[in-house]
Design an enzyme around this catalytic site. Sequence first.
Site, PDB file in Angstrom:
ATOM      1  N   SER A   1       1.092  -1.212   0.397  1.00  0.00           N
ATOM      2  CA  SER A   1       0.188  -0.347  -0.341  1.00  0.00           C
ATOM      3  C   SER A   1       0.899   1.226   0.176  1.00  0.00           C
ATOM      4  O   SER A   1       1.930   1.001   0.110  1.00  0.00           O
ATOM      5  CB  SER A   1      -0.825   0.014   1.067  1.00  0.00           C
TER       6      SER A   1
ATOM      7  N   GLY B   1      -6.555   7.519  12.894  1.00  0.00           N
ATOM      8  CA  GLY B   1      -6.404   6.223  13.443  1.00  0.00           C
ATOM      9  C   GLY B   1      -4.512   5.936  13.721  1.00  0.00           C
ATOM     10  O   GLY B   1      -4.330   6.474  15.062  1.00  0.00           O
TER      11      GLY B   1
ATOM     12  N   ILE C   1      -2.262   5.818  12.874  1.00  0.00           N
ATOM     13  CA  ILE C   1      -0.879   6.041  12.876  1.00  0.00           C
ATOM     14  C   ILE C   1      -1.089   7.284  12.832  1.00  0.00           C
ATOM     15  O   ILE C   1      -0.089   7.811  13.450  1.00  0.00           O
ATOM     16  CB  ILE C   1      -0.562   5.788  11.034  1.00  0.00           C
TER      17      ILE C   1
ATOM     18  N   GLU D   1      -9.655  14.711  13.133  1.00  0.00           N
ATOM     19  CA  GLU D   1     -10.267  13.791  12.983  1.00  0.00           C
ATOM     20  C   GLU D   1     -12.055  14.018  12.318  1.00  0.00           C
ATOM     21  O   GLU D   1     -13.213  14.125  13.034  1.00  0.00           O
ATOM     22  CB  GLU D   1     -10.440  12.954  13.957  1.00  0.00           C
TER      23      GLU D   1
ATOM     24  N   GLY E   1      -5.522   7.193   6.508  1.00  0.00           N
ATOM     25  CA  GLY E   1      -5.084   5.612   6.157  1.00  0.00           C
ATOM     26  C   GLY E   1      -3.993   4.821   4.569  1.00  0.00           C
ATOM     27  O   GLY E   1      -3.325   6.973   4.525  1.00  0.00           O
TER      28      GLY E   1
ATOM     29  N   HIS F   1       1.463  -8.164  10.038  1.00  0.00           N
ATOM     30  CA  HIS F   1       1.539  -9.473  10.578  1.00  0.00           C
ATOM     31  C   HIS F   1       0.172 -10.092  10.162  1.00  0.00           C
ATOM     32  O   HIS F   1      -0.094 -11.820   9.942  1.00  0.00           O
ATOM     33  CB  HIS F   1       1.270 -10.328  12.468  1.00  0.00           C
TER      34      HIS F   1
ATOM     35  N   HIS G   1       2.665 -12.092  40.556  1.00  0.00           N
ATOM     36  CA  HIS G   1       3.123 -11.205  40.881  1.00  0.00           C
ATOM     37  C   HIS G   1       3.727  -9.789  41.648  1.00  0.00           C
ATOM     38  O   HIS G   1       4.632 -10.699  41.995  1.00  0.00           O
ATOM     39  CB  HIS G   1       2.405 -11.304  42.210  1.00  0.00           C
TER      40      HIS G   1
HETATM   41  P1  FAD Z   1       4.508  -3.545   1.486  1.00  0.00           P
HETATM   42  O1  FAD Z   1       4.573  -3.386   3.377  1.00  0.00           O
HETATM   43  O2  FAD Z   1       3.685  -1.829   1.527  1.00  0.00           O
HETATM   44  O3  FAD Z   1       5.640  -4.027   0.624  1.00  0.00           O
HETATM   45  C1  FAD Z   1       4.924  -4.057  -0.945  1.00  0.00           C
HETATM   46  C2  FAD Z   1       6.228  -3.419  -1.562  1.00  0.00           C
HETATM   47  O4  FAD Z   1       5.822  -4.065  -3.228  1.00  0.00           O
HETATM   48  C3  FAD Z   1       7.201  -2.687  -1.614  1.00  0.00           C
HETATM   49  O5  FAD Z   1       8.263  -2.910  -1.055  1.00  0.00           O
HETATM   50  C4  FAD Z   1       6.741  -2.216  -3.349  1.00  0.00           C
HETATM   51  O6  FAD Z   1       8.412  -1.552  -3.084  1.00  0.00           O
HETATM   52  C5  FAD Z   1       6.807  -3.214  -3.629  1.00  0.00           C
HETATM   53  N1  FAD Z   1       5.973  -3.275  -5.008  1.00  0.00           N
HETATM   54  C6  FAD Z   1       4.965  -2.146  -4.419  1.00  0.00           C
HETATM   55  N2  FAD Z   1       4.351  -2.282  -5.904  1.00  0.00           N
HETATM   56  C7  FAD Z   1       5.501  -3.434  -6.948  1.00  0.00           C
HETATM   57  C8  FAD Z   1       5.196  -4.028  -8.026  1.00  0.00           C
HETATM   58  N3  FAD Z   1       4.514  -3.447  -9.533  1.00  0.00           N
HETATM   59  N4  FAD Z   1       6.717  -4.509  -8.799  1.00  0.00           N
HETATM   60  C9  FAD Z   1       7.668  -4.193  -7.704  1.00  0.00           C
HETATM   61  N5  FAD Z   1       7.324  -4.365  -6.178  1.00  0.00           N
HETATM   62  C10 FAD Z   1       6.168  -3.273  -6.558  1.00  0.00           C
HETATM   63  N6  FAD Z   1       1.253  -2.750  10.849  1.00  0.00           N
HETATM   64  C11 FAD Z   1       1.817  -3.363  11.996  1.00  0.00           C
HETATM   65  O7  FAD Z   1       0.842  -4.468  11.754  1.00  0.00           O
HETATM   66  N7  FAD Z   1       2.394  -2.785  13.344  1.00  0.00           N
HETATM   67  C12 FAD Z   1       2.996  -1.614  13.076  1.00  0.00           C
HETATM   68  O8  FAD Z   1       2.894  -1.567  13.770  1.00  0.00           O
HETATM   69  C13 FAD Z   1       2.661  -0.995  11.897  1.00  0.00           C
HETATM   70  N8  FAD Z   1       2.965   0.576  11.435  1.00  0.00           N
HETATM   71  C14 FAD Z   1       2.553   1.176  10.736  1.00  0.00           C
HETATM   72  C15 FAD Z   1       3.522   2.556  10.563  1.00  0.00           C
HETATM   73  C16 FAD Z   1       3.010   2.889   9.500  1.00  0.00           C
HETATM   74  C17 FAD Z   1       3.514   4.624   9.474  1.00  0.00           C
HETATM   75  C18 FAD Z   1       2.628   2.743   8.178  1.00  0.00           C
HETATM   76  C19 FAD Z   1       2.854   3.209   7.228  1.00  0.00           C
HETATM   77  C20 FAD Z   1       2.277   0.715   8.289  1.00  0.00           C
HETATM   78  C21 FAD Z   1       2.489   0.450   9.162  1.00  0.00           C
HETATM   79  N9  FAD Z   1       1.987  -0.857   9.677  1.00  0.00           N
HETATM   80  C22 FAD Z   1       1.886  -1.880  10.352  1.00  0.00           C
HETATM   81  C23 FAD Z   1       1.460  -1.738   8.219  1.00  0.00           C
HETATM   82  C24 FAD Z   1       2.232  -2.434   7.322  1.00  0.00           C
HETATM   83  O9  FAD Z   1       3.839  -1.601   7.253  1.00  0.00           O
HETATM   84  C25 FAD Z   1       1.788  -3.073   6.445  1.00  0.00           C
HETATM   85  O10 FAD Z   1       0.865  -3.980   6.944  1.00  0.00           O
HETATM   86  C26 FAD Z   1       2.988  -3.895   6.071  1.00  0.00           C
HETATM   87  O11 FAD Z   1       4.482  -3.139   5.016  1.00  0.00           O
HETATM   88  C27 FAD Z   1       2.195  -4.450   4.607  1.00  0.00           C
HETATM   89  O12 FAD Z   1       3.222  -5.521   4.218  1.00  0.00           O
HETATM   90  P2  FAD Z   1       2.485  -6.063   2.160  1.00  0.00           P
HETATM   91  O13 FAD Z   1       4.038  -6.465   1.934  1.00  0.00           O
HETATM   92  O14 FAD Z   1       1.568  -6.378   1.981  1.00  0.00           O
HETATM   93  O15 FAD Z   1       3.446  -4.598   1.186  1.00  0.00           O
END
Ligand code: FAD
Length: 450
Positions: A141, A178, A180, A199, A266, A315, A438
């Site tokens: 995302s 939210g 973040i 908000e 978001g 996770h 405790h």
């Molecule tokens: P991402 O981690 O978004 O990885 C996707 C990858 O795909 C990226 O590296 C991108 O460069 C690559 N990509 C995209 N399009 C292409 C393409 N066309 N070709 C090749 N590569 C591509 N989650 C938690 O569980 N706990 C937390 O405490 C938490 N804190 C957060 C704090 C912040 C500020 C933010 C923004 C998010 C947080 N999250 C947290 C959410 C968490 O980061 C995401 O849920 C998680 O990273 C999603 O993993 P993903 O593998 O789906 O995608």
Amino acid sequence: MNKFDVVVIGAGPGGYECASLLAKQGKNVAIVEKNENQIGGTCLNEGCVPAKHYLESATYIAKQSYMQSCGVNTENLSLDINTLKNKKNELIEQLRAGINTKLKKAKVTTIFGTASFESQNSIKVGDETISSDKFVIASGSVHRPHPLLEVDGKQIISSKEVFELQKIPNSVLVVGGGAIGCEFATFFNSIGVEVDIAEFTSQIVPAEDVDVAKGLKRELEKRGISISVDTNVTEFVKNSDSVEITMQTKKGEVKKNYELVLVSIGRAPNTSELNLENADIKSDRDFVLTNENLQTNNPNIYAIGDVITTPALAHSAYNEASVVANNIVNDSTCKALTVIPFVTFCQPQVASVGKNEKMLKAEGIEYTAIKHFYKSSAKAKIKGDDSGFIKLLCDKQNGVILGGTMIGNDTTEHIHQILIAINARLTKDELANMVFAHPTLSESLWEMVK
Ligand code: FAD
């Protein structure tokens, strides 16, 4: 032309976990990541890891007055944001090296470049065509843009740019309350910045029950954060050293100047470069649509993580990665787990798991709600923060634990006790028949059911 058994698109938590699990089980796997410095995805580079590192450091400052009251000399305690940034980069490098080793060990081929579908069984990365029997879309995302407040990286920023700040601002407006938004509000508040949250909906942390959101609002306000719900930013004017914001609130129009505006309304699924139409993959408002076993309408193309409609949490992505790897290797149709903890690392922390009251009411399940306040916890007092409560929701008929929320000290750790109880189908009486140590924060869970 390169040919693989499986190509995974995106090297975030979903992508790297899925690719290494598949390769470990004998598949010829490639992972395509568009940004060479982005192995680890949003989570490692601009999400979970840096955000929690910044928050952890800020808690040392936030504890200052309690420490002083215990006789600890905290003279000259301050935070140097550039040192913090360098430390964060060091941490990310270490963790990224670990992910690279994991992929290498499993013999995953890593390809850098932007992947876009050419057909149902091939993608294009630069000039290269790569074909595969199966694909896993894990492209994650991106920041969800605000209709008015366009990020300029200087005065108006997204969460990503917080980690690039070279100076601590005097005042910040956080647009969006939210998870973040609340986390960064806590960070800035702890290091002495004036923080307001605007908000749009009627409560912060909108996914949580109303009493939880109200409890959190009260606690954040006690710490000096000003929160305005039902509030919409309608105008802004950039000046040389501040942004003048006009907000429509329930009480009327409010104008105020802020040195920095952080937009956190978001995340949006990242599908813009995938050319999904070339593979006839269905999506809705950019979310890739899947069935319960995480297959898109094309059974050879799966999708996991933030790019689908399941909770946008690292996770959750890990779990979906292992489900998809298993489904591909064993040609099975397993579903992702649904008992997922939701965690917000503001102060006090908020964590919930299983059903909340909104869900139980919607599903017509009769339940009892028990609440216990940390005010009576010796350990919470010892730690200098006895704010918050635990709410446990049990089946009215048999006492089976269905869900729970914790707001307070370290609750993002303690929520796993309720997670285990739900998965083990424990009743509150069974929990009462156990011995908890405790003085601990954990014993509050036992106190409330005994
Ligand atoms: P991402 O981690 O978004 O990885 C996707 C990858 O795909 C990226 O590296 C991108 O460069 C690559 N990509 C995209 N399009 C292409 C393409 N066309 N070709 C090749 N590569 C591509 N989650 C938690 O569980 N706990 C937390 O405490 C938490 N804190 C957060 C704090 C912040 C500020 C933010 C923004 C998010 C947080 N999250 C947290 C959410 C968490 O980061 C995401 O849920 C998680 O990273 C999603 O993993 P993903 O593998 O789906 O995608």
